[in-house]
Design an enzyme around this catalytic site. Structure first.
Site, PDB file in Angstrom:
ATOM      1  N   SER A 240       0.839  -1.191   0.000  1.00  0.00           N
ATOM      2  CA  SER A 240       0.000   0.000   0.000  1.00  0.00           C
ATOM      3  C   SER A 240       0.886   1.257   0.000  1.00  0.00           C
ATOM      4  O   SER A 240       1.718   1.408  -0.903  1.00  0.00           O
ATOM      5  CB  SER A 240      -0.958  -0.062   1.200  1.00  0.00           C
ATOM      6  OG  SER A 240      -2.000   0.861   1.070  1.00  0.00           O
TER       7      SER A 240
ATOM      8  N   ASP B 263      -9.223  -6.565  -4.133  1.00  0.00           N
ATOM      9  CA  ASP B 263      -8.866  -5.358  -3.381  1.00  0.00           C
ATOM     10  C   ASP B 263      -9.810  -4.213  -3.754  1.00  0.00           C
ATOM     11  O   ASP B 263      -9.818  -3.736  -4.884  1.00  0.00           O
ATOM     12  CB  ASP B 263      -7.415  -4.984  -3.709  1.00  0.00           C
ATOM     13  CG  ASP B 263      -6.847  -3.926  -2.767  1.00  0.00           C
ATOM     14  OD1 ASP B 263      -7.628  -3.186  -2.148  1.00  0.00           O
ATOM     15  OD2 ASP B 263      -5.608  -3.839  -2.667  1.00  0.00           O
TER      16      ASP B 263
ATOM     17  N   HIS C 260      -7.403  -6.111   0.193  1.00  0.00           N
ATOM     18  CA  HIS C 260      -6.263  -5.238   0.472  1.00  0.00           C
ATOM     19  C   HIS C 260      -5.338  -5.834   1.527  1.00  0.00           C
ATOM     20  O   HIS C 260      -4.145  -5.567   1.533  1.00  0.00           O
ATOM     21  CB  HIS C 260      -6.766  -3.865   0.926  1.00  0.00           C
ATOM     22  CG  HIS C 260      -5.723  -2.796   0.890  1.00  0.00           C
ATOM     23  ND1 HIS C 260      -5.068  -2.424  -0.261  1.00  0.00           N
ATOM     24  CD2 HIS C 260      -5.203  -2.016   1.883  1.00  0.00           C
ATOM     25  CE1 HIS C 260      -4.198  -1.468   0.005  1.00  0.00           C
ATOM     26  NE2 HIS C 260      -4.257  -1.209   1.295  1.00  0.00           N
TER      27      HIS C 260
END
Length: 277
Positions: A102, A227, A255
């Site tokens: 991320s 995600d 995610h």
């Protein structure tokens, strides 16, 4: 020197701030960079043990904004976080294999671009290279909740977090869904000023895909098929921008795919870095 599998946090003064990190295992150095609002110890559940077992020295750390590292509540930039990671790798005697997820993957990309001397190879999980209307809207909403001191009901916060970050396949199993809701609920809602400073980064996002064409180190880009936070097509865009980058997609993963499908993610990381160690 042989380092313990479970290491106590250490601190170092790097790039003008305090960084808290753990250093475990022995072998080629792997530095792992976590995403927004999360401490480095999140890697300890699955990725750190697997990498140590595979023969690596694994360093995880708390990004600025996450105590006990400096929270830097007056604000900072992505470039500051990249410089923090660079300074830590220099302190550790790098270069290093770098793994990020991320926001941590975005940091890894920028580090690999700006300081290739410190990066042997890089793995980016659930990453992105440009803002999107949905990303901007969600980020703006998170900042507004903080600034207006709005706390969501705990049960709703847990449900919303699960929905945004976990695969529908995970949540389709009632027992698994209840377990995740309990874990997220137990973790509480992050309200620190340091995390608010991290959230502010997303108000200044730029499209960096063209710049990534200059990355020269080996890279693996991994998207998670389910995600909702950073859809897998964003990771594909990054892979297509970086010359020679490898691209993989992990199915039945949201995610938090590195937690939902840890064995597959670990296998991808270990196989890739073993070819570039």
């Amino acid at each position: 020197m042989t380092r313990p599998t479970i290491a106590r946090p250490q601190t170092v003064q790097a790039n003008g701030i305090t960084l808290s990190y753990t250093d475990a295992g022995s072998g080629p150095l792997v530095v792992m960079v976590m995403g927004t609002g999360s401490p480095g110890r999140v890697w300890h559940a699955h990725q750190q043990p697997a990498l140590i077992k595979a023969g690596y020295r694994v360093v995880t750390f708390d990004n600025r904004g996450i105590a006990p590292s400096s929270e830097c509540v007056s604000g900072f930039t992505l470039a500051d976080m990249v410089a923090d990671t660079a300074a830590l790798i220099e302190h550790l005697g790098g270069p290093a294999l770098v793994v990020g997820t991320s926001l941590g993957a975005r940091i890894a990309q920028e580090l690999t671009l700006s300081r290739p001397d410190l990066v042997v190879a890089a793995v980016m999980l659930a990453t992105y290279g440009r803002p999107t209307p949905m990303l901007e809207a969600v980020s703006a909403g998170e900042r507004e909740l903080f600034d207006k001191n709005i706390t969501l009901p705990d049960s709703y916060h847990a449900a919303l977090t699960a929905h945004l970050n976990l695969s529908p396949h995970t949540l389709a199993d009632d027992r698994s869904a209840r377990d995740w809701l309990d874990i997220i609920g137990f973790s509480g809602q992050i309200r620190s000023a340091g995390v608010r400073a991290q959230l502010a980064l997303h108000d200044r996002e730029q499209n960096r895909l063209a710049a990534y064409r200059a990355i020269s180190r080996p890279c693996l880009v991994v998207g998670f098929a389910d995600d909702r936070t950073l859809p897998a097509y964003l990771a594909k865009e990054v892979a297509e921008a970086i010359p020679g980058a490898e691209h993989r997609v992990v199915e039945r993963a949201g995610h938090y795919g590195y937690i939902e499908q840890p064995d597959e993610v670990n296998d991808l990381i270990v196989e890739f870095i073993s070819r570039h160690r």
